[in-house]
Design a protein around this motif. Structure first.
Motif: not given
Ligand SMILES: Cc1cc2nc3c(=O)[nH]c(=O)nc-3n(C[C@H](O)[C@H](O)[C@H](O)COP(=O)(O)OP(=O)(O)OC[C@H]3O[C@@H](n4cnc5c(N)ncnc54)[C@H](O)[C@@H]3O)c2cc1C
Length: 508
Positions: A81, A83-87, A91, A152, A157, A160, A164, A167, A218, A464, A499, A502
């Motif tokens: 999955a 989400g927004h690719g902000h890993s 991951q 922050d 998403t 996403g 984790n 926080i 999810i 983390y 996933s 990871q």
């Molecule tokens: C600028 C920035 C600021 C950030 N600030 C914070 C912060 O303040 N606090 C904090 O805790 N984190 C922070 N993060 C980290 C961020 O919360 C995590 O990297 C999070 O996973 C990104 O969400 P995403 O939707 O981009 O997930 P993705 O990078 O797309 O996916 C992350 C992981 O989740 C899995 N996944 C995605 N969607 C689902 C789903 N629906 N069900 C099951 N698995 C799924 C994916 O397979 C992957 O393993 C920050 C990241 C950035 C880039």
């Protein structure tokens, strides 16, 4: 049939051939643009090429894919999955597998955001797993409500962050986002749709929260809401003495136990270095900047406590007095306290504002070799000496934010997969490196140096947004939770489909 898959006709036994026989074939994409977008993330460090990208319009499309992969043994593959690719370390990628672009899910029905009320839960929202937290915030604010804990950055998403923990400076009093979930709908690695909560399929519920995407996708979560404040008093205080800095931070986070209403809503902190001044300086007014920079030149390294106290119409007349009481007797450098008064939404969107500033400068889509640690309170002074002073200051390569703030362990639920150090208070220490494409390896070398220092000095930290390459390291990471983690994997994703990026159960 997908409109844009490549011209080469796939062999009848290939994954692509079999995927194209599924009823979701028209939602599968094989074109270079789709594949390229799914092979990168915010980190710009890892690249993994998937076989296909699924753009589902409803959760059933995802279940169809997972059930097919689960039942198909001739072409073993994986599913991630996205989400927004902000890993930052791949991951959400799936080498030779299928990346599910969650953002294409419909916002209708269970995929939308519905605010409700019940006597037992109070206000809550049912939210599609693909929704950005910003969208949740925008929708709930229409009802005068907001999610109980926000990170922050609101452009990740729900799925996403729940993988984790989610926080921020709100965690000391409200717990991480995973502590504020009542129920979820999950598609497991066997293709089953399950609703889970502490009362129903509890093992799945606790495994998924902080479970790094290993047990299911999810598709909906029921999240706790609170009344939304209107504005925030946003304060930064500067310290030259680390012990005074951490003593004051710990004092501020303990206050909510005595008087929750009068406590702060948010407590964070960061390092101020010359090298990363471009990030933090703009908070301060141009007239304050010169004296800050000269204090920094004198000390080379400063610490900044950042706090916020929210308020609304009812509390607007008392907020200043309350803040004065809370912040009195703190030991920051005299005269180095700076305050702003901002709308609640602007406070929550502060990182987004930074993003919008950096994007046109070409400084957003750059490598981000981040290192995020949870460090027990008893060893945080060693981090100051061994890491901040002897590594970061000396190397002088840390151009991004370095966050450091304490959290209360009792706001975390140890039945969940997320792991934290074994002390009542622990700190998050986050090197949020942003580097040029040429020099991210330097940051990686520094990260290794930091980890080596912690190991050599017996600091029992946890990572983390963890990232490890071997099973032994993951075992160490999860500690006593590893056995349950493995058992849950065997139960909910026995074919290790989910996933793979990871790299916990998929090491190739
Ligand atoms: C600028 C920035 C600021 C950030 N600030 C914070 C912060 O303040 N606090 C904090 O805790 N984190 C922070 N993060 C980290 C961020 O919360 C995590 O990297 C999070 O996973 C990104 O969400 P995403 O939707 O981009 O997930 P993705 O990078 O797309 O996916 C992350 C992981 O989740 C899995 N996944 C995605 N969607 C689902 C789903 N629906 N069900 C099951 N698995 C799924 C994916 O397979 C992957 O393993 C920050 C990241 C950035 C880039």
């Amino acid at each position: 049939m997908a409109q844009n898959h490549s011209v080469a006709s796939p062999s009848t036994n290939s994954l692509r051939h079999k995927l194209l026989a599924l009823p979701i074939a028209d939602k599968l994409h094989f074109d270079p643009e789709s594949i390229g977008a799914a092979s990168v993330d915010y980190g710009h460090i890892v690249q993994e090429i998937p076989e296909a990208v699924l753009r589902p319009s409803c959760p059933e499309d995802i279940a169809t894919l997972v059930a097919f992969m689960y039942n198909e043994s001739s072409v073993p593959s994986t599913i991630s999955a996205r989400g927004h690719g902000h890993s930052v370390r791949g991951q959400a990628m799936a080498r030779n597998g299928v990346v599910v672009d969650m953002t294409s899910l419909s916002n209708k029905g269970h995929g939308g955001i519905t605010v409700s009320y019940s006597q037992s839960l109070g206000h809550y929202a049912d939210v599609g797993g693909h929704q950005l937290w910003f969208n949740v915030l925008e929708e709930t604010l229409k009802h005068g409500l907001a999610p109980v804990t926000l990170t922050d950055y609101q452009y990740a998403t729900l799925g996403g962050t729940l993988c984790n923990a989610g926080i921020s400076g709100e965690v000391f009093r409200n717990g991480p986002q995973i502590s504020n979930i009542y129920e979820m709908d999950v598609i497991t690695g066997t293709g089953d749709f399950l609703t889970c909560s502490p009362q129903q399929n509890a093992d799945l519920f606790y495994s998924v929260l902080g479970g790094l995407g290993q047990f299911g996708i999810i598709t909906r979560a029921r999240i706790a809401l609170r009344p939304a404040p209107k504005r925030a008093k946003w304060v930064r205080m500067i310290y030259s003495d680390f012990s005074a800095f951490t003593t004051d931070q710990e004092r501020l986070i303990s206050r909510h136990r005595r008087d929750r209403d009068e406590a702060l809503n948010y407590v964070e902190g960061c390092l101020l270095l010359h090298r990363n001044a471009g990030n933090w300086i703009s908070f301060f007014s141009p007239s304050d900047q010169p004296r800050l920079m000269s204090l920094l030149t004198e000390h080379k390294l400063l610490y900044c406590i950042e706090v916020a106290k929210y308020y609304d119409e009812q509390t607007q007349n008392t907020v200043d007095k309350d803040l004065e009481v809370i912040l009195k007797d703190l030991n920051h450098v005299p005269e180095f306290k700076f305050e702003k008064d901002v709308a609640f939404l602007d406070f929550l969107n502060r990182v987004r504002a930074e993003e919008l500033r950096l994007r046109p400068l070409g400084l957003w889509n750059v490598p981000h070799p981040w290192l995020n640690l949870f460090v027990p309170k008893s060893r945080i002074a060693d981090i100051n000496t061994g890491v901040f002073k002897n590594i970061a200051l000396k190397n002088n390569i840390t151009a991004g934010y370095v966050l450091i703030y304490p959290m209360n362990k009792d706001k975390w639920d140890d039945r969940m997969s997320a792991v934290t150090p074994d002390e009542d208070i622990f700190y998050t220490v986050e090197f949020l490196h942003a580097s040029g494409f040429g020099d991210w390896q330097e940051c990686e070398l520094q990260n290794k140096e930091v980890l080596r220092f912690c190991k050599d000095n017996g600091i029992k930290f946890k990572r983390y947004l963890p990232n490890y390459g071997t099973e032994r390291e993951w075992m160490e990471h999860f500690g006593p939770k590893w056995k349950t983690f493995q058992e849950s994997k065997a139960k909910f994703d026995p074919k290790r489909l989910l996933s793979p990026g990871q790299r916990i159960f998929n090491h190739n």
